[in-house]
Design an enzyme around this catalytic site. Structure first.
Site, PDB file in Angstrom:
ATOM      1  CG  HIS A 235      -0.475   0.094   2.535  1.00 54.07           C
ATOM      2  ND1 HIS A 235      -0.272   1.290   3.182  1.00 54.07           N
ATOM      3  CD2 HIS A 235      -0.116  -0.862   3.414  1.00 54.07           C
ATOM      4  CE1 HIS A 235       0.173   1.055   4.404  1.00 54.07           C
ATOM      5  NE2 HIS A 235       0.293  -0.243   4.571  1.00 54.07           N
TER       6      HIS A 235
ATOM      7  CG  ASP B  26       2.165   0.705   7.936  1.00 52.15           C
ATOM      8  OD1 ASP B  26       1.903   0.194   6.851  1.00 52.15           O
ATOM      9  OD2 ASP B  26       1.326   0.836   8.849  1.00 52.15           O
TER      10      ASP B  26
ATOM     11  CD  GLU C  32      -3.354  -1.319   4.767  1.00 48.35           C
ATOM     12  OE1 GLU C  32      -3.309  -2.381   5.407  1.00 48.35           O
ATOM     13  OE2 GLU C  32      -3.004  -0.223   5.265  1.00 48.35           O
ATOM     14  CD  GLU C  33      -2.074   2.251   7.230  1.00 50.73           C
ATOM     15  OE1 GLU C  33      -2.818   1.640   8.005  1.00 50.73           O
ATOM     16  OE2 GLU C  33      -0.839   2.137   7.238  1.00 50.73           O
TER      17      GLU C  33
ATOM     18  CG  ASP D 203       1.464  -3.531   5.145  1.00 48.93           C
ATOM     19  OD1 ASP D 203       2.224  -2.571   5.357  1.00 48.93           O
ATOM     20  OD2 ASP D 203       0.261  -3.545   5.487  1.00 48.93           O
TER      21      ASP D 203
ATOM     22  CG  HIS E 201      -0.739   3.216  12.138  1.00 46.17           C
ATOM     23  ND1 HIS E 201      -1.843   2.455  12.421  1.00 46.17           N
ATOM     24  CD2 HIS E 201      -0.255   2.728  10.969  1.00 46.17           C
ATOM     25  CE1 HIS E 201      -2.020   1.544  11.479  1.00 46.17           C
ATOM     26  NE2 HIS E 201      -1.058   1.689  10.586  1.00 46.17           N
TER      27      HIS E 201
HETATM   28  N1  BES Z   1       0.895  -2.494   8.044  1.00 42.29           N
HETATM   29  C1  BES Z   1      -0.276  -2.614   8.838  1.00 42.29           C
HETATM   30  C2  BES Z   1      -0.582  -4.047   9.221  1.00 42.29           C
HETATM   31  C3  BES Z   1       0.583  -4.772   9.864  1.00 42.29           C
HETATM   32  C4  BES Z   1       1.115  -4.320  11.058  1.00 42.29           C
HETATM   33  C5  BES Z   1       1.090  -5.876   9.275  1.00 42.29           C
HETATM   34  C6  BES Z   1       2.179  -4.998  11.655  1.00 42.29           C
HETATM   35  C7  BES Z   1       2.131  -6.558   9.853  1.00 42.29           C
HETATM   36  C8  BES Z   1       2.690  -6.109  11.038  1.00 42.29           C
HETATM   37  C9  BES Z   1      -1.466  -2.058   8.082  1.00 42.29           C
HETATM   38  O1  BES Z   1      -1.143  -0.964   7.287  1.00 42.29           O
HETATM   39  C10 BES Z   1      -2.502  -1.626   9.089  1.00 42.29           C
HETATM   40  O2  BES Z   1      -2.266  -0.739   9.839  1.00 42.29           O
HETATM   41  N2  BES Z   1      -3.640  -2.292   9.116  1.00 42.29           N
HETATM   42  C11 BES Z   1      -4.713  -1.977  10.016  1.00 42.29           C
HETATM   43  C12 BES Z   1      -6.010  -2.407   9.402  1.00 42.29           C
HETATM   44  C13 BES Z   1      -6.505  -1.503   8.303  1.00 42.29           C
HETATM   45  C14 BES Z   1      -7.605  -2.167   7.512  1.00 42.29           C
HETATM   46  C15 BES Z   1      -7.045  -0.225   8.905  1.00 42.29           C
HETATM   47  C16 BES Z   1      -4.562  -2.770  11.284  1.00 42.29           C
HETATM   48  O3  BES Z   1      -4.229  -3.966  11.189  1.00 42.29           O
HETATM   49  O4  BES Z   1      -4.830  -2.237  12.347  1.00 42.29           O
HETATM   50 ZN    ZN Z   2       0.705  -1.251   6.372  1.00 40.77          ZN
END
Ligand code: BES
Ligand code: ZN
Length: 428
Positions: free
Chosen positions: A214, A235, A269-270, A297, A379
């Site tokens: 993403h 990220d 994506e976020e 990711d 984040h």
């Molecule tokens: N990169 C993260 C997910 C992630 C975190 C993968 C740590 C592997 C290790 C992704 O960008 C993210 O923040 N996803 C959110 C969900 C999204 C649909 C809002 C999450 O998992 O909280």
């Molecule tokens: Zn991510």
């Protein structure tokens, strides 16, 4: 919990506390989120009206209407209390969410047998590629992408970053007529497009191999603020930089794949996997034969442990995950690299969009030293290259794995039988 895991957790709590949900703007009306029921029920939002739902895998879900501040609270809760990621799919209406569920093909996607023979017979292409992966090149891309104030889907910075990726990938295409770069807009991605670079398959053009990550970023709690500071170096500038390096190496010597290859930088994506969901839906309605998807990711954080690459175990295709292990064990293990497994949770990244549309997908991501140790500045304003020591070393194995995935799934098109050398036809 190990000391480093505690530090990591503290980092996450701090990261999430840095920007309070009250900083949220009215950037967008409430939307419908489909999220894991156990996450939702354990969260402070459990009192909100919600509907029970279930996907084809039997995952217990909740369909709930959330505004931006509530979405921030849900994510922060999962990160802080459960020290893991907790995702959701995002929809503009309840009907859209129900339609998505009615068409859910996750069960088929995780069980689907391969639609092509998984073979390891393209060392001639892959081995020389692996030696070409360049840390300074990856680092420069991460540095550039994390120099935007943010890559938030609703901001001009987020649009400009996407256009920069488009231009960079176009330049790597070097004017080849079988390489195309396009922007893919989505109805709920605001002004941020996804970016797709396609290399036409020379022999099996209908069969498509996808490598993606993403391109957006977010600051916890600052949902809706187009001026939030969200460098997103790990990220997921790291994932886009890894893909960009793979494109550079694959195209440097005029490689032609047998199958069609698509590199994707997903928008938004976020905020609920929006760009990838729109792209997967469009491939599904076009009846496209997507034979394998790799999601990258977060590739550039390590906490001094023996593992280099983590393969996610849930919401991914079993046979393709098995083949990924074979690829890793043949190409990367001899270089001293080590893999591990971890579950990611519901809808944690864009591979989940492909899975829910029935396509075989896998995801690789950086490994912490324990299962609950992940990047502490996720984040946050501290998701910078400086935090990981100013290097892209940790991304190198991911570029190498992605090159192996690319070379062995898309394969190398055989040169034409009639080869002309110095104007004379040689024997094939
Ligand atoms: N990169 C993260 C997910 C992630 C975190 C993968 C740590 C592997 C290790 C992704 O960008 C993210 O923040 N996803 C959110 C969900 C999204 C649909 C809002 C999450 O998992 O909280
Ligand atoms: Zn991510």
């Amino acid at each position: 919990m190990s000391a480093s895991a505690r530090t990591a957790l503290l980092g996450l709590v701090l990261a999430c506390a840095l920007a309070s949900p009250s900083g949220s703007q009215a950037g967008e009306p409430p939307l419908f989120a489909l999220t894991a029921a156990d996450t939702f029920l354990a969260s402070p939002l459990h009192h909100l009206p919600s509907e029970d739902a279930i996907d084809s895998l039997g995952t217990r879900l909740k369909l709930v209407q959330l505004d931006a501040a509530q979405r921030a609270r849900l994510s922060d809760f999962v990160h802080e209390e459960e020290s893991r990621c907790g995702g959701y799919f995002s929809f503009s209406s309840r009907a859209e969410a129900l339609d998505f569920l009615a068409r859910d093909l996750s069960l088929q996607a995780i069980l689907a047998p391969p639609t092509l023979a998984y073979t390891l017979d393209n060392q001639a292409t892959v081995a020389p590629w692996l030696a070409q992966v360049s840390e300074p090149v990856i680092r420069a891309t991460i540095a550039h992408l994390s120099s935007y104030q943010n890559r938030y889907y609703q901001s001009t910075h987020g649009l400009n970053a996407a256009l920069w990726i488009r231009d960079t990938w176009l330049a790597l295409g070097n004017g080849r007529s079988d390489v195309h770069v396009e922007l893919f807009n989505c109805s709920n991605c605001s002004t941020q497009p996804s970016v797709i670079l396609t290399i036409d398959g020379a022999e099996l053009p209908e069969e498509i191999v996808v490598l993606g990550g993403h391109l957006d970023s977010i600051r916890s709690g600052a949902y809706g603020n187009p001026e939030q500071f969200a460098p997103g170096a790990d990220d997921d500038a790291s994932g886009i930089a890894t893909l960009t390096e793979v494109i550079r190496i694959a195209l440097a010597q005029g490689w032609k794949p047998r199958r069609t290859v698509k590199f994707m930088g997903y928008a938004a994506e976020e905020v609920g996997l929006r760009g990838s969901a729109a792209i997967a839906a469009s491939h599904s309605s076009a009846g496209a034969q997507v034979v394998g998807v790799l999601q990258l990711d977060m590739t550039n954080y390590r906490s001094g442990v023996p593992h280099h690459v983590q393969f996610l175990t849930d919401f991914v295709n079993g046979p393709l995950r098995g083949f990924s292990y074979q690829l890793f064990d043949s190409y990367l293990a001899p270089l001293g690299l080590v893999r591990k497994d971890l579950a990611c949770g519901y809808a944690c990244s864009d591979h989940a969009s492909w899975t829910s549309h029935g396509f075989p997908a896998v995801m690789a991501s950086e490994a912490g030293d324990t299962d609950d140790d992940f990047f502490p500045y996720l984040h946050s304003a501290n998701d910078t290259l400086a935090y990981v020591g100013g290097t892209a070393d940790s991304s190198i194995p991911f570029a190498q794995f992605a090159l192996a995935f690319l070379g062995e799934l898309a394969k190398t098109s055989a040169p034409p039988n009639d080869v002309f050398i110095n104007g004379f036809e040689s024997d094939p």
